[in-house]
Design a protein around this motif. Structure first.
Motif, PDB file in Angstrom:
ATOM      1  N   LYS A   6       0.839  -1.208   0.000  1.00 26.00           N
ATOM      2  CA  LYS A   6       0.000   0.000   0.000  1.00 26.00           C
ATOM      3  C   LYS A   6       0.871   1.253   0.000  1.00 26.00           C
ATOM      4  CE  LYS A   6      -4.033  -1.767   2.502  1.00 26.00           C
ATOM      5  NZ  LYS A   6      -4.806  -1.615   3.752  1.00 26.00           N
ATOM      6  N   LEU A  10       1.148   3.953  -2.981  1.00 27.41           N
ATOM      7  CA  LEU A  10       0.762   5.333  -2.691  1.00 27.41           C
ATOM      8  C   LEU A  10       1.887   6.304  -3.036  1.00 27.41           C
ATOM      9  CD1 LEU A  10      -1.125   7.490  -1.700  1.00 27.41           C
ATOM     10  CD2 LEU A  10      -0.462   6.912   0.651  1.00 27.41           C
ATOM     11  N   THR A  13       1.844   6.884  -6.624  1.00 26.27           N
ATOM     12  CA  THR A  13       0.659   7.670  -6.986  1.00 26.27           C
ATOM     13  C   THR A  13       0.847   9.140  -6.637  1.00 26.27           C
ATOM     14  OG1 THR A  13      -0.758   5.735  -6.681  1.00 26.27           O
ATOM     15  CG2 THR A  13      -1.835   7.886  -6.652  1.00 26.27           C
ATOM     16  N   ASP A  78      -7.336   1.662   5.052  1.00 29.36           N
ATOM     17  CA  ASP A  78      -7.539   2.209   3.714  1.00 29.36           C
ATOM     18  C   ASP A  78      -7.418   3.733   3.664  1.00 29.36           C
ATOM     19  OD1 ASP A  78      -7.869  -0.326   2.765  1.00 29.36           O
ATOM     20  OD2 ASP A  78     -10.048  -0.243   2.676  1.00 29.36           O
ATOM     21  N   TRP A 110      -5.154  10.507   1.779  1.00 31.19           N
ATOM     22  CA  TRP A 110      -5.483   9.632   0.654  1.00 31.19           C
ATOM     23  C   TRP A 110      -6.374   8.495   1.141  1.00 31.19           C
ATOM     24  CZ3 TRP A 110      -3.699  10.074  -4.463  1.00 31.19           C
ATOM     25  CH2 TRP A 110      -2.809  11.130  -4.688  1.00 31.19           C
ATOM     26  N   ARG A 111      -7.249   8.012   0.254  1.00 29.57           N
ATOM     27  CA  ARG A 111      -8.173   6.924   0.574  1.00 29.57           C
ATOM     28  C   ARG A 111      -8.042   5.838  -0.487  1.00 29.57           C
ATOM     29  NH1 ARG A 111     -13.481   6.686  -1.216  1.00 29.57           N
ATOM     30  NH2 ARG A 111     -13.375   8.870  -1.795  1.00 29.57           N
ATOM     31  N   LEU A 112      -7.885   4.601  -0.032  1.00 29.63           N
ATOM     32  CA  LEU A 112      -7.796   3.462  -0.944  1.00 29.63           C
ATOM     33  C   LEU A 112      -9.204   2.969  -1.248  1.00 29.63           C
ATOM     34  CD1 LEU A 112      -5.786   1.577  -2.390  1.00 29.63           C
ATOM     35  CD2 LEU A 112      -5.877   0.103  -0.369  1.00 29.63           C
ATOM     36  N   TRP A 117      -5.529   4.455  -5.030  1.00 28.83           N
ATOM     37  CA  TRP A 117      -5.497   5.573  -4.098  1.00 28.83           C
ATOM     38  C   TRP A 117      -6.142   6.812  -4.710  1.00 28.83           C
ATOM     39  CZ3 TRP A 117      -4.525   5.034   0.866  1.00 28.83           C
ATOM     40  CH2 TRP A 117      -3.745   3.970   1.297  1.00 28.83           C
TER      41      TRP A 117
END
Length: 133
Positions: A6, A10, A13, A78, A110-112, A117
């Motif tokens: 993750k 991220l 991203t 998340d 940020w939100r998964l 993301w």
């Protein structure tokens, strides 16, 4: 997805987002913004998603370069909180006629969602060289 996976996804991203912002790439940005996005920029403006997206679209053709430093990513399931610094240079940072450089300290949330993301919130603070006594 493991916490390391993750975090690595991220970080990639975040860099892609920053580079897309610098060149005004609205196609890439649209894929990375949450529908409920909010943005507090270095000038103090508070923008919701649509207003920020309109602003970002005007960046097309600028020569702005963005670098990241001292980035720290904390993942909580998340949700992730990211802090660090951006150094912005190459002109067009604040507006199309701006020739100055700018460094900011930032906080991003940020939100998964569905394996990708999305940037949920951003706060920028201009950095100056200050000396406290």
């Amino acid at each position: 997805m493991s916490e390391d996976a993750k975090t690595n996804a991220l970080f990639t991203t975040i860099k892609s987002f920053g580079e897309a912002w610098a060149r005004g790439d609205t196609v890439a940005l649209a894929e990375l913004l949450s529908p409920t996005y909010t943005h507090n920029d270095a000038t103090g403006a508070h923008l919701k998603r649509d207003a920020w997206f309109s602003y970002a679209a005007k960046r097309t053709g600028r020569g702005t370069q963005i670098t990241f430093r001292e980035v720290e990513i904390r993942v909580f399931g998340d949700i992730a909180v990211v802090t660090g610094f951006n150094d912005l240079s190459g002109g067009g940072v604040l507006n199309s006629k701006d020739s100055g450089d700018l460094s900011i300290a930032f906080t991003q949330v940020w939100r998964l969602q569905d394996g990708r993301w999305l940037r949920e919130a951003f706060q920028a603070t201009p950095v100056q060289n200050l000396t406290y006594e």
